[in-house]
Design a protein around this motif. Structure first.
Motif, PDB file in Angstrom:
ATOM      1  N   LYS A  64       0.832  -1.212   0.000  1.00  0.00           N
ATOM      2  CA  LYS A  64       0.000   0.000   0.000  1.00  0.00           C
ATOM      3  C   LYS A  64       0.864   1.258   0.000  1.00  0.00           C
ATOM      4  N   LYS A  65       2.050   1.166   0.587  1.00  0.00           N
ATOM      5  CA  LYS A  65       2.970   2.299   0.560  1.00  0.00           C
ATOM      6  C   LYS A  65       3.397   2.600  -0.879  1.00  0.00           C
ATOM      7  N   LYS A  67       1.483   2.443  -3.331  1.00  0.00           N
ATOM      8  CA  LYS A  67       0.251   2.880  -4.023  1.00  0.00           C
ATOM      9  C   LYS A  67      -0.374   1.768  -4.864  1.00  0.00           C
ATOM     10  N   LYS A  68      -0.393   0.554  -4.330  1.00  0.00           N
ATOM     11  CA  LYS A  68      -1.036  -0.589  -4.970  1.00  0.00           C
ATOM     12  C   LYS A  68      -1.987  -1.236  -3.970  1.00  0.00           C
ATOM     13  N   GLU A 102     -10.305   1.438  -5.421  1.00  0.00           N
ATOM     14  CA  GLU A 102      -9.047   2.033  -4.967  1.00  0.00           C
ATOM     15  C   GLU A 102      -8.263   2.635  -6.132  1.00  0.00           C
ATOM     16  N   GLU A 103      -8.329   2.004  -7.302  1.00  0.00           N
ATOM     17  CA  GLU A 103      -7.679   2.567  -8.502  1.00  0.00           C
ATOM     18  C   GLU A 103      -8.295   3.928  -8.851  1.00  0.00           C
ATOM     19  N   ARG A 106      -7.087   6.517  -6.379  1.00  0.00           N
ATOM     20  CA  ARG A 106      -5.709   6.940  -6.658  1.00  0.00           C
ATOM     21  C   ARG A 106      -5.671   7.867  -7.880  1.00  0.00           C
TER      22      ARG A 106
END
Length: 110
Positions: A64-65, A67-68, A102-103, A106
């Motif tokens: 998650k850090k 950005k996935k 979540e995509e 982002r």
């Protein structure tokens, strides 16, 4: 261990039935999957405890850090007992939906 890729997402499924060795394999091969969203499919395991699921916490944080998305799929589980930092859902469809949301977040800069 079976690995399927669909777009930007990789699903990793345990085929041996040994949770500990599966966790070790995923951890050791993480560099192979790190550029994709990851779904950990634990549907074949019916006797997982909250502590078993928490063993994925370091991988989840690292992923998650970057950005996935990192989603764990398991059924017959107390989802309220899982820490908020882990995403645990009951079905593969829901895992794909979470990743899609979540995509979008982002892309919008959230």
């Amino acid at each position: 261990m079976k690995v399927d890729q669909k777009g930007h997402t990789i699903s990793i499924r345990d085929t041996q039935g040994d949770f500990t060795s599966f966790l070790m394999k995923v951890t050791h091969q993480y560099k192979t999957f790190e550029k994709h969203n990851i779904i950990i499919d634990l549907l074949m395991h019916n006797d997982l405890s909250t502590n078993d699921i928490k063993l994925f916490m370091p991988l989840s944080k690292q992923h998650k850090k970057a950005k996935k998305s990192f989603v764990i799929v398991t059924s017959d589980f107390d989802y309220n007992a899982v820490p908020a930092k882990l995403t645990v859902v009951p079905s593969l469809l829901e895992a794909h939906d979470i990743i899609e949301m979540e995509e979008i977040e982002r892309d919008l800069g959230f």
